[in-house]
Write an enzyme that holds these catalytic residues in place. Structure first.
Site, PDB file in Angstrom:
ATOM      1  N   LYS A 112       0.823  -1.215   0.000  1.00 42.05           N
ATOM      2  CA  LYS A 112       0.000   0.000   0.000  1.00 42.05           C
ATOM      3  C   LYS A 112       0.861   1.271   0.000  1.00 42.05           C
ATOM      4  O   LYS A 112       0.397   2.327  -0.401  1.00 42.05           O
ATOM      5  CB  LYS A 112      -0.962  -0.029   1.166  1.00 42.05           C
ATOM      6  CG  LYS A 112      -1.965  -1.174   0.988  1.00 42.05           C
ATOM      7  CD  LYS A 112      -3.127  -1.142   1.913  1.00 42.05           C
ATOM      8  CE  LYS A 112      -4.185  -2.156   1.506  1.00 42.05           C
ATOM      9  NZ  LYS A 112      -3.780  -3.550   1.784  1.00 42.05           N
TER      10      LYS A 112
HETATM   11  C1  LIG Z   1      -4.468  -4.660   1.282  1.00 40.74           C
HETATM   12  C2  LIG Z   1      -3.683  -5.917   1.169  1.00 40.74           C
HETATM   13  C3  LIG Z   1      -4.051  -6.958   0.287  1.00 40.74           C
HETATM   14  C4  LIG Z   1      -5.306  -6.890  -0.551  1.00 40.74           C
HETATM   15  O1  LIG Z   1      -5.209  -5.950  -1.587  1.00 40.74           O
HETATM   16  P1  LIG Z   1      -6.526  -5.424  -2.343  1.00 40.74           P
HETATM   17  O2  LIG Z   1      -6.059  -4.310  -3.195  1.00 40.74           O
HETATM   18  O3  LIG Z   1      -7.454  -4.961  -1.244  1.00 40.74           O
HETATM   19  O4  LIG Z   1      -7.089  -6.560  -3.096  1.00 40.74           O
HETATM   20  C5  LIG Z   1      -3.219  -8.055   0.194  1.00 40.74           C
HETATM   21  N1  LIG Z   1      -2.102  -8.181   0.955  1.00 40.74           N
HETATM   22  C6  LIG Z   1      -1.731  -7.211   1.824  1.00 40.74           C
HETATM   23  C7  LIG Z   1      -0.505  -7.413   2.638  1.00 40.74           C
HETATM   24  C8  LIG Z   1      -2.493  -6.049   1.961  1.00 40.74           C
HETATM   25  O5  LIG Z   1      -2.112  -5.091   2.839  1.00 40.74           O
END
Ligand SMILES: *Cc1c(COP(=O)(O)O)cnc(C)c1O
Length: 467
Positions: A112
């Site tokens: 993120k």
């Molecule tokens: C947010 C997240 C996901 C999922 O991603 P999306 O974009 O919501 O599908 C997967 N792995 C980790 C470590 C995350 O923080």
């Protein structure tokens, strides 16, 4: 570049307005009216360029001049200069024609950071040029909150409030939110669940007087800019592995569908993506959908991969819009029936079309521990539970072994040390810059699960009134 809403009733907006709006006024999500194409000559130019240079080439057409090129370049360079690996998103080979794309070298150790580091700076730029300020309010089950706080800390024109369910996020995740020393950052432990936190955020946004007074804004993954920024690492990985001349596959651990949607968007821009493989944990609504064409809601289960403990993936609406031939009225009807009945179907023709691009696989907690252990034995790499789901999905849906498959590693193993240690008997260590995380002083407010207390708290602490 213009953006349209998936529900067809909101005004078309330019990039900067989409950035600040988040959600469209008709409740829909913004998508580009047209998809910029990466031409053969641009692909050629990309070979050998740095991550940030490629990011500029991918993002610039989507921004469409809303941020001047020189500024855009600057904020892209600043965003990725803070990553701890020189390659920003390194590719590691973990098998025959099988790769791991490490997306956890940002400040908070999850993918993120890629979007939020840039998003925070884009907010800063657009707000400064408009002489505006905003209050960001968000709920987190862990990774989004810490990445958003890290991206917005010390920004003059932003106050950020992140709600997390007390006692229900991991100690590493909590400390990444509560040990940040910045006057504009407010971590709030709510006496309730993640859903309670989300409901409180919704209540803030639904109170139009409060919303206007505080100039509320959101950073959750429905914001188009986040999806757009994530297109970049798909392009970078593909170029490193021979695109545009060679197709490839990606396996993506999926929760809110934002990450895998960016892979699909990369394909819309001309990247030779042969297949996108959706990995789910036991919250397998998407897996069942691609198997049967029926979307049927179930209860959320807690798993070892908490960032994927989601039933209704909000970004799925963007794919639905294209599956329903870009018909906003059809999207509204589909969603309202789904909300009423908890189930909806796609006809066979459309399902077949969607399956041309997507495969899906699921893995329960027992399987997740097994894959973490096997991957360590097979490759020497410690992977986190989310990444393990991608690695397994890539293998379950392998297809033609002449086509490279890239699994997205979305979190550093030290973010989920207990699960990794239980699987391997090896305890992953935090990287040096976070090594003292457990010695730092925590600072956070604790509030009851009550909208009035939250509003009072925001009014009392936001820097708005002092201006
Ligand atoms: C947010 C997240 C996901 C999922 O991603 P999306 O974009 O919501 O599908 C997967 N792995 C980790 C470590 C995350 O923080």
């Amino acid at each position: 570049m213009k953006y349209v809403s998936t529900r067809g009733e909101a005004p078309e907006l330019s990039f900067d307005d989409v950035l600040l709006a988040g959600l469209a006024s008709d409740g829909g999500l913004y998508v580009p009216a047209e998809w910029p194409q990466i031409s053969a000559s641009v692909f050629e130019e990309m070979a050998g360029l740095s991550y940030a240079d490629i990011a500029f080439l991918v993002i610039q057409p989507f921004v469409g001049g809303a941020i001047p090129d020189s500024q855009l370049r600057k904020i892209i360079y600043e965003s990725y200069a803070g990553f701890s690996h020189e390659a920003v998103a390194p590719l590691k080979q973990i098998g025959a024609n099988e790769w791991l794309l490490e997306l956890f070298h940002g400040p908070t150790l999850a993918f993120k950071d890629f979007a939020l580091q840039l998003l925070g700076r884009m907010f800063g730029h657009v707000l400064a040029s408009r002489k505006q300020r905003i209050t960001i309010v968000g709920a987190t089950s862990g990774d989004t909150g810490s990445a958003a706080i890290e991206a917005c800390r010390d920004r003059d024109n932003v106050d950020i409030y992140i709600l997390f369910p007390q006692g229900r996020v991991s100690p590493v995740q909590q400390r990444q939110m509560t040990t940040v020393e910045a006057a504009n950052v407010h971590a709030i432990a709510v006496d309730g669940t993640f859903d309670d936190c989300q409901d409180l955020v919704k209540a803030m946004f639904n109170d139009s007087q409060f919303r206007t007074e505080q100039n509320l804004s959101a950073v959750n993954s429905i914001n188009w800019a986040r999806v757009m920024i994530q297109i970049v690492y798909y392009v970078v990985a593909a170029v490193r592995l021979g695109a545009p001349h060679r197709p490839l596959r990606f396996a993506v651990p999926t929760g809110n569908f934002g990450n895998v949607l960016a892979g699909w968007a990369a394909w819309k821009c001309g990247l030779p993506v042969d297949r996108l493989i959706i990995g789910t944990n036991s919250n397998d609504i998407l897996y069942r959908f691609f198997e049967t064409g029926e979307m049927r809601i179930a209860d959320v289960e807690e798993t070892l991969s908490p960032s994927m403990d989601i039933q209704v993936s909000s970004n799925f609406e963007r794919l639905l819009f294209y599956m329903l031939d870009e018909d906003g009225a059809a999207v509204r009807e589909w969603l309202s029936k789904f909300r009423k009945t908890g189930t909806m179907s796609l006809d066979d023709t459309r399902l077949t079309k969607a399956r041309d691009h997507f495969d899906a696989a699921r893995l329960d907690d027992k399987g997740t521990r097994r894959v973490i252990q096997e991957t360590l034995e097979r490759t020497g790499e410690l992977i986190d539970p989310h990444s393990a789901i991608a690695v397994d999905a890539a293998r379950q849906c392998r297809g033609d072994i002449a086509v490279p498959v890239v699994s997205l590693a979305t979190a550093h193993p030290a973010k989920f040390p207990d699960a990794v240690e239980a699987a391997t008997a090896v305890r992953p260590h935090l990287p040096p810059r976070l090594a003292d995380l457990f010695e730092r002083t925590e600072r956070f407010a604790t509030l009851a699960n009550d909208a009035n207390s939250l509003q009072d708290f925001i009014r009392r602490t936001s820097r708005l009134k002092s201006r």
